[in-house]
Each structure stands twice: as structure tokens, then as C-alpha cells.
Write an enzyme that holds these catalytic residues in place. Sequence first.
Site, PDB file in Angstrom:
ATOM      1  N   HIS A   1       0.891  -1.397   0.160  1.00 51.77           N
ATOM      2  CA  HIS A   1      -0.478  -0.037  -0.028  1.00 51.77           C
ATOM      3  C   HIS A   1       0.992   1.553  -0.183  1.00 51.77           C
ATOM      4  CE1 HIS A   1      -2.271   2.967   1.643  1.00 51.77           C
ATOM      5  NE2 HIS A   1      -3.975   1.979   1.341  1.00 51.77           N
TER       6      HIS A   1
ATOM      7  N   ASP B   1      -8.257  -4.519  -0.391  1.00 51.90           N
ATOM      8  CA  ASP B   1      -8.521  -5.786  -1.084  1.00 51.90           C
ATOM      9  C   ASP B   1      -8.397  -6.740  -1.399  1.00 51.90           C
ATOM     10  OD1 ASP B   1      -9.269  -3.153  -2.879  1.00 51.90           O
ATOM     11  OD2 ASP B   1      -7.636  -2.163  -3.311  1.00 51.90           O
TER      12      ASP B   1
END
Length: 459
Positions: free
Chosen positions: A336, A395
Site C-alpha cells: 500500500h 483489496d
Amino acid sequence: MSNIDANYLEINEYIRRLFTGINSSTTAAMTKMMRDDVDVKRGLRNADGTGVMIGYTQIGNVLGYSMLDGERVPMEGRLSYRGFDLVDLIEGYQRENRYGFEEVCYLLLMGRLPGNEELEQFRSFLHASMALPNHFTEDMILKNPSGEIMNQLGRAVLALYSNDPDPANSSLENIVRQCFQLIARFPTIIANAYAVKRHYFNNASLYLHRPVKGLSIAENFLRAIRPDKQYTQDEARLLDLCLIAHAEHGGGNNSTFTCRVLSSTGTDTYSAISAAVGSLKGPKHGGANNQVMRQFQEIKDHVQNWNDEGQVADYLRRILRKEASDGTGLIYGMGHAIYTLSDPRAAMLKKYARALADKTERSDELDLMETIERLTPHLFAEVTGKEKVMCANVDLYSGLIYKMLNIPQELFTPVFAMARIPGWCAHRIEEVVTGGRIMRPAYKAVFQHQDYIPLKDRQ
């Protein structure tokens, strides 16, 4: 072949010939120049990977690292809404055994948690706004079916401008009213667009279910997308948790920033929100959970024994070496831009997904996903030779949870939009009230001056 098809092929061939002569060395030189210029903040990122600071917000805060002597120091991720920690909010709703997404919408928009009476009034307003304007579904969705629900959603949002008695009024009261209505209408638009997509593109029967008063947004949505209108409370509460976890992620995420950029121009609410929908559709943003599930399916298909970590690791190495999957060398759902040691959204979804996984006989899939999460950082360092602190992002688990909920994959990103719209709206309000200046970053021109050549003298 129809005239349209012939024209399409003719135009494509013309464009292909037009671009055949592009000088690739010039393109490569320009790319190198852009990478070497430290004064240009590509992607609005600083050289150390941190985001360029362009404003202030009182809505959300994303913490994934601290800075010490100019270096990023990894830390457990934290996400807060209006100062309230996301984990505290979710755990509070779980303890009280109630749905929390509507309350989070109120919190993001109004800046505080509502009292019981305020929350009930807000829920009543949302329910009263869930029905679309008369003939809207027929004219905008049924008569114009689309295989891509996000595009249908963006178009529908723009069309709602024509059904608003005061669409361009930028007073605070009017924008808040528009935001309340859009939050309520997103689930209905998405559910209807999905029903029409199934009917026209998948040859399925057409079912359109009206919202039921007293049900939460999560309950009404599950009821709306299922022909038999049936769902369990466990399913609805897990979807509610997903909506809460996706509701806000700071002003710098691409879709929220898009909304703020448009809002800074003085444009209307519908234009700003529709643009955010278009941003979220991108595979590098909200569409990422689709990539995760596509790759996850490949891993399941190619690893014979999911419980054998050696077999899982071997296939992950192939992905990292660009020998498998889509050839990018990326393991989707891992890493991320901000979070380092952990993404609190992923941690919460994984925690509460286990019970439903056991009930839906998907525990083995969740186990495999946890194995991927555990092995990837070490394998990345092994294959690339680069040490990188890396965690699972939201996700990685959201797509599997939607699958457990029998939400079809074409709805994954629209559900994300349904969750994120309160965050977009809160940031639009903040930009309109406190921004004051149109956003206008600069681009550095990297071409040389050329003299005009008369048409008759050109080669």
C-alpha cells in the site's frame, strides 16, 4: 459487416498508420528526463514516496508510518473518521449488535456522532430518498443498458441533475441535501443497473425490488440484488462492516481528490460525484479488488494443494518473476502507498470474515489468502533482492468477502462506490466551504521551440 463496423475498422487502421511514425527514442528520452527531474512530483508524490501536502482536512486521517530524521519508520496502520478510530467504531457497532454504516455517513457529513433521535431522522430521510425519480429507471437504465455498471452509475448521477429542482445552488444547505439523496440513491441505481445488465447481457429474468423501510442500506442492497430477496443477518452485518471500512480514506486518495478538484472549480455536486465514480473505476484504484480475485483464481487453479506452503510459494515466485498471472510481477492485494505493517481495514475484514467463511464452506480459500499474505513479503525480497515492508491491503480480503456474500464480481467496484460516497460528499462540502481556490498544479514542458513550416514545404 455493417457500415458502423466498417467505419470503426477504417478509423482504427488510419490511427495505427498515423502513430507508426512516432520516434520511440524521443519518447524514451522524454521519459528519462521526467524521471531524472527531482523538481517534478510525478503522481503528486515526493521523492521519498510520501504524498505532496496540498491542504487540510477534518474528515479522515490515514497513518501508516512515522518520520524520523527524514526516514519513514513503519508502524501499525490506523484510520480515523472525524477523530474516531475505525476499529473503535466497528467494535462498538459489533458490541451493540447493530448496523453502523448510516451512522458513519452522518458522522462524516456532520462531523459528530448522532443521538438516537437524530440517527432515526437521518435514516428516515435516507429511506424516503432511496426511490429514484419517476421514470428514471425506465429512461436512464432500462432504455440504455450497459455491461459496465460503473459507467451506468456515473451517467445516472449526471442525469439526476435534471431531476433536481435546484441543481446548481452551491449553498451549504443545498449541497448537504444533494449529498443525503445521493447516498440513499446509489444502492438503488447500482442494484437496478445490475438487474438490467443481467437481463440484457446475460439473458436472465428481470427483477427490480423496491427498498423496504426499516431495513439498513446493507440489508436493502442484498435484498435488491437477489431474485428471491433473501439474505441472512450474518451476511448483511458483514456487508455493513465492509461499507464502513470503505467509507473514507483521507483527501488524497484518487477518487476523493478528483471530487475535491472538481469542487474547487465551483461546479455542481452531480458533476463532482460522477467524476469520482469514474476515478474509482480505474484498476489502480477501486477496480483493484477485481484484479485480486482474478489472480486469486489463477493461484487456486495452478496450486494443487492449497495447504502446501511450498507449492503456494513456488507459484507466487512465478508471479513475481513475471512468468505467471498477467506478467506485471505484482501480487495484487499486497502492499500500500501509505500502510506499512498493517492495513486496519484488511485486519478488520479478515477478523470478521472467518465466521461466514466457516458457514459458507470457504475456510480453505480464506486460509489460502492468509498464506499468500504471510509468504509474499519474504518472497518479494527473495526474488527482487529488495527488502520492503509490505502488508495486505483491503483489496486482498474485500473481494473474497463479497464472493462469500454471493455478490457477483461485476458489483465489487460499484459496492466500493456505494461505500465511499459519504466520504466523497464530506470532502466536497469541506472543499466548497474552506477551499476557496481552484486547484491548478503545474506541468513542466519538455519540448523544444519549433519554427512554423508552410504546408507546401512539409515532408
